[in-house]
Design a protein around this motif. Structure first.
Motif, PDB file in Angstrom:
ATOM      1  N   VAL A   1       0.668  -1.229  -0.199  1.00  0.00           N
ATOM      2  CA  VAL A   1       0.265  -0.170  -0.486  1.00  0.00           C
ATOM      3  C   VAL A   1       0.790   0.855  -0.053  1.00  0.00           C
ATOM      4  CG1 VAL A   1      -1.820   1.677   1.879  1.00  0.00           C
ATOM      5  CG2 VAL A   1      -1.938  -1.118   0.855  1.00  0.00           C
ATOM      6  N   GLU A   2       0.967   2.176  -1.127  1.00  0.00           N
ATOM      7  CA  GLU A   2       1.617   3.660  -0.607  1.00  0.00           C
ATOM      8  C   GLU A   2       0.820   4.169  -0.096  1.00  0.00           C
ATOM      9  OE1 GLU A   2       1.975   5.624  -4.587  1.00  0.00           O
ATOM     10  OE2 GLU A   2       3.046   7.353  -3.835  1.00  0.00           O
ATOM     11  N   LEU A   3       1.456   4.827   0.969  1.00  0.00           N
ATOM     12  CA  LEU A   3       0.657   5.675   2.050  1.00  0.00           C
ATOM     13  C   LEU A   3       0.811   7.565   1.512  1.00  0.00           C
ATOM     14  CD1 LEU A   3       0.211   4.119   5.958  1.00  0.00           C
ATOM     15  CD2 LEU A   3      -1.480   4.115   3.811  1.00  0.00           C
ATOM     16  N   LYS A   4       0.108   8.121   1.735  1.00  0.00           N
ATOM     17  CA  LYS A   4       0.413   9.434   1.635  1.00  0.00           C
ATOM     18  C   LYS A   4      -0.330   9.867   2.910  1.00  0.00           C
ATOM     19  CE  LYS A   4      -0.638  13.651  -1.246  1.00  0.00           C
ATOM     20  NZ  LYS A   4      -1.157  14.268  -2.472  1.00  0.00           N
TER      21      LYS A   4
ATOM     22  N   LEU B   1       4.240   7.041   2.003  1.00  0.00           N
ATOM     23  CA  LEU B   1       5.292   5.540   2.569  1.00  0.00           C
ATOM     24  C   LEU B   1       5.170   3.861   1.628  1.00  0.00           C
ATOM     25  CD1 LEU B   1       4.008   6.332   6.006  1.00  0.00           C
ATOM     26  CD2 LEU B   1       6.740   6.730   5.610  1.00  0.00           C
ATOM     27  N   GLU B   2       6.014   3.516   0.962  1.00  0.00           N
ATOM     28  CA  GLU B   2       5.033   1.901   0.718  1.00  0.00           C
ATOM     29  C   GLU B   2       5.374   1.073   2.236  1.00  0.00           C
ATOM     30  OE1 GLU B   2       7.036   1.081  -2.874  1.00  0.00           O
ATOM     31  OE2 GLU B   2       6.169   3.061  -3.545  1.00  0.00           O
TER      32      GLU B   2
ATOM     33  N   PRO C   1       3.322  -2.566   3.554  1.00  0.00           N
ATOM     34  CA  PRO C   1       3.008  -3.769   3.324  1.00  0.00           C
ATOM     35  C   PRO C   1       1.862  -3.578   4.393  1.00  0.00           C
ATOM     36  CG  PRO C   1       4.881  -4.771   5.100  1.00  0.00           C
ATOM     37  CD  PRO C   1       4.798  -2.683   4.328  1.00  0.00           C
ATOM     38  N   LEU C   2       0.059  -3.945   4.025  1.00  0.00           N
ATOM     39  CA  LEU C   2      -1.142  -4.029   4.733  1.00  0.00           C
ATOM     40  C   LEU C   2      -1.121  -3.863   6.121  1.00  0.00           C
ATOM     41  CD1 LEU C   2      -3.807  -3.507   3.809  1.00  0.00           C
ATOM     42  CD2 LEU C   2      -4.559  -5.660   4.500  1.00  0.00           C
ATOM     43  N   GLU C   3      -0.476  -4.938   6.918  1.00  0.00           N
ATOM     44  CA  GLU C   3      -0.756  -4.769   8.561  1.00  0.00           C
ATOM     45  C   GLU C   3      -0.682  -3.340   9.319  1.00  0.00           C
ATOM     46  OE1 GLU C   3      -0.101  -8.123  10.353  1.00  0.00           O
ATOM     47  OE2 GLU C   3      -0.794  -9.394   9.327  1.00  0.00           O
ATOM     48  N   GLU C   4       1.178  -3.017   8.278  1.00  0.00           N
ATOM     49  CA  GLU C   4       1.874  -1.043   8.994  1.00  0.00           C
ATOM     50  C   GLU C   4       0.783  -0.712   8.460  1.00  0.00           C
ATOM     51  OE1 GLU C   4       6.039  -1.755   8.284  1.00  0.00           O
ATOM     52  OE2 GLU C   4       6.085  -3.992   8.029  1.00  0.00           O
ATOM     53  N   ALA C   5       0.585  -0.585   6.786  1.00  0.00           N
ATOM     54  CA  ALA C   5      -0.221   0.798   6.800  1.00  0.00           C
ATOM     55  C   ALA C   5      -1.505   0.791   7.995  1.00  0.00           C
ATOM     56  CB  ALA C   5      -0.953   0.610   5.505  1.00  0.00           C
ATOM     57  N   VAL C   6      -2.148  -0.070   8.240  1.00  0.00           N
ATOM     58  CA  VAL C   6      -3.017  -0.255   8.958  1.00  0.00           C
ATOM     59  C   VAL C   6      -2.984   0.037  10.466  1.00  0.00           C
ATOM     60  CG1 VAL C   6      -4.988  -1.282  10.313  1.00  0.00           C
ATOM     61  CG2 VAL C   6      -4.618  -2.254   8.138  1.00  0.00           C
TER      62      VAL C   6
END
Lengths: 438, 438
Positions: A411-414, A422-423, A425-430
């Protein structure tokens, strides 16, 4: 909320009637829609922010010991004749005649009504102190409503009313509200500066306005630079206990609106500590003694049995106006930048290619992991339109998911406020998103 | 909330003006106070119930796919002239002239306004279906307001409005709201029976009232006994998916108000299945096609590009009235019996001897274990007054703590609805109370 089924309309054009940035952005982002001059409907995103702002106000009022009630919008004129304000208030008061020709009005404030209610029940000094507040729609028939909800006619206000046995008690109630106000605005990511103020139609002899600094503010304010560095949430983390240190701290440095500006005192401040800025009023507190309790016949029996007229104060926050103030203080050329605490949703999930199996699946997983905190842009729009809408509405996070990243589970988070990307993995993005909500 | 510092006033005398039991109990228990004829302020306990009731309504609207907005109370007269209802509505509409002599009104309902708002944004069949609702104060200038909030002038209503591309879609929206209403009332502990109804000033050709059975109800209703045994929360536990089975089930048995009573159909029902009761209307749903969309010029482009006039319905719940209906359906000679889901607090902690170290300590422990869900009666009143107030207000649980039990760490729990009493150690008492909240 899935955008394909949601009622979250955005506008591409800037409405011609909107003169200030918050008004333009609230219309374009689909937060509000005008229904009459100075009167607005709140669309789903605007209402979500309004409720989050209201809830912070409520929590801090409760923490300060105030108790929530809800008074009606329509008031009888007689109450205002008792206090003597019926004639004073002029054309700003929306006067109404009911079918039985009784004089009524749409309340612009509630000093009279709350005094009348309290009088029914309070009999003894043991029934004091009390502080009653409500969050209710008010009406002021402004001659020229403008600037959207910043100066509307129908607006949401939190107003609290304190009742104390004597002046010292009333000043303590005032100090508790003073601290509650600082905490309330700080929790919304705002820097609000208390400034001595005129008391106007409410009356009394002690009053502070709480002013937010914003380039686009309505008036000029003067303050000592130190005030910008004070953080009430760090100074007094519990918000309970004696409020005096906080109040003394914030009233020990120069801060004044144009109206109250004292040039001699200002000149005594070293030039490097002088800050001249524009500001927006978001709160106003008053101590006015027996101005309402006396003419309206509120008395309680004191400890020795003799009647005592309680000392009162009132404390207002412009709840709907706060949304405009938050936007004035937090936006850029692309749109709104919501503080985490009041954002309508924490995250917008932008699916760059609906129909791609990996992108769809990852979006659904993220959406399921953020119940009530994410909008999912699953529309068949091009990516540019999705980016533009997400920037305009100002969700604190954008989760950008396309086929390439999705194939790797990335997931790319802005971050809206900083543009940081930030790029993850799903769990870290959550986890990252959830950490900002808490 | 500690009663020694709270604003939870109860009245010993029965107010002479209150003709029905819910009105008497709401005044005596300190839930409301009249401020004008048919207009009430909500005191802290009443407001807590009002918010719990509102929240259940909101959750079920959201579950059914409706989206929350908030329209203002004051509307421009022009909208009502467009629909043709401005003159029809008569003296029940509170008409207002603002300072610029514009004709305004305090909204009694919102079909016109929501159609006007929706029209701004909906352009294509892809923008349908949508269902928009709000929970907002309304005003109807009743000629003889009475029965407290049961027939007040300023009242809180949830009103939802559906927009569909065709009649079949509109009927599906209707069925979804039908189920949502059954679920909403069931979650409040109420048995609400849908009955075919006249459409009145809203218009249209399909309409159901939702009626709660109560001895003190305002009108007579006739229904098949089977309807009393249906439990929608068991029949359709998720509340999502196709609503047709639930709707078919509930519309397959006879149920009619006096107005719509069909004697021939009634006589065909076996006598042992005939139930004649009194009822209170708490909800009303309407399907009215293009009654508003057509005159107000709402069209969207259909799949083939030709303009389509959306089909609409509206769906109302009397939120403030529901409190009175719940009390009419749940009380005894000592006071209110709140269902767990909407009680102002789950538990009243009655300290029979403030000042006794063991009793004080156990009360404090219990109070700390139930944050936001308990009132602590720490007043220096005699035990009888505390019992009477707790019965009157109707908390589902009373935790009775005196020196003897406290010395052994024992809490006496009384269930308000049944009078059942249990003697339990602190932790078990807490678990028992918490289980009823969840």
């Amino acid at each position: 909320m899935r955008l394909s089924r949601a009622f979250l309309p955005t506008l591409k054009e800037t409405p011609a009637e909107a003169q200030i940035v918050s008004h333009r952005l609230m219309l374009r982002a689909g937060l509000i829609r005008q229904t009459s001059a100075g009167i607005y409907a709140w669309l789903p995103l605007g209402l979500r922010v309004l409720r989050k702002v209201s809830e912070i106000v409520r929590q801090e009022q409760d923490l300060a010991g105030a108790q929530e009630i809800l008074m009606p919008t329509i008031q009888p004129a007689e109450l205002w004749k008792e206090s003597g304000r019926y004639d004073d208030y002029g054309k700003e008061m929306l006067r109404i005649t009911d079918r039985h020709d009784r004089e009524m009005l749409f309340g612009p404030t509630n000093e009279e009504m709350v005094t009348d209610i309290f009088k029914t029940y309070a009999k003894s000094y043991r029934d004091l102190p009390r502080n009653l507040y409500h969050i209710q729609w008010k009406f002021r028939d402004e001659i020229r409503p403008r600037f959207g909800v910043m100066r509307g006619r129908e607006f949401l206000m939190k107003d609290a009313y304190s009742f104390d046995i004597d002046a010292e008690g009333a000043r303590e109630s005032y100090r508790r509200m003073f601290r509650a106000y600082l905490r309330t605005f700080a929790r919304m990511g705002l820097k609000a500066i208390p400034m001595q103020a005129d008391t106007g139609p409410i009356g009394g002899n002690l009053s502070h306005e709480f002013i937010i600094l914003a380039e686009t503010g309505e008036s000029v304010v003067y303050l000592h630079k130190d005030l910008l560095d004070f953080d009430v949430l760090a100074q007094d983390p519990t918000g309970t206990g004696d409020p005096s240190p906080v109040v003394d701290f914030w009233t020990s440095r120069y801060a004044a609106t144009d109206e109250k500006h004292d040039v001699a005192a200002w000149d005594a401040i070293p030039a490097e500590s002088q800050v001249t800025e524009r500001g927006i009023e978001v709160g106003h507190i008053f101590y006015f003694g027996t101005k309402y309790s006396k003419p309206m016949g509120l008395t309680v029996s004191g400890p020795d049995g003799t009647p005592v007229v309680p000392e009162m104060g009132s404390y207002g926050i412009g709840v709907s106006r706060l949304l405009a103030a938050i936007i004035e203080a937090g936006h850029d050329e692309n749109g709104i930048i919501w503080p985490d605490a009041v954002a309508p949703f924490a995250c917008a999930i932008l699916n760059l290619k609906p129909g791609d199996a990996a992108a769809d699946a990852l979006c659904e997983q993220l959406y399921a992991a953020l119940p009530g905190e994410a909008v999912y842009d699953d529309r068949g729009e091009r990516a540019g339109a999705k980016f533009a809408d997400a920037d305009l509405i100002g969700y604190p996070w954008q989760a950008i998911i396309g086929p390439r990243g999705a194939a790797k589970g990335i997931v790319e988070l802005k971050r809206r406020a900083t543009g940081e990307r930030l790029e993850l993995p799903l769990e870290e993005a959550v986890a990252k998103i959830k950490a900002s909500i808490a």
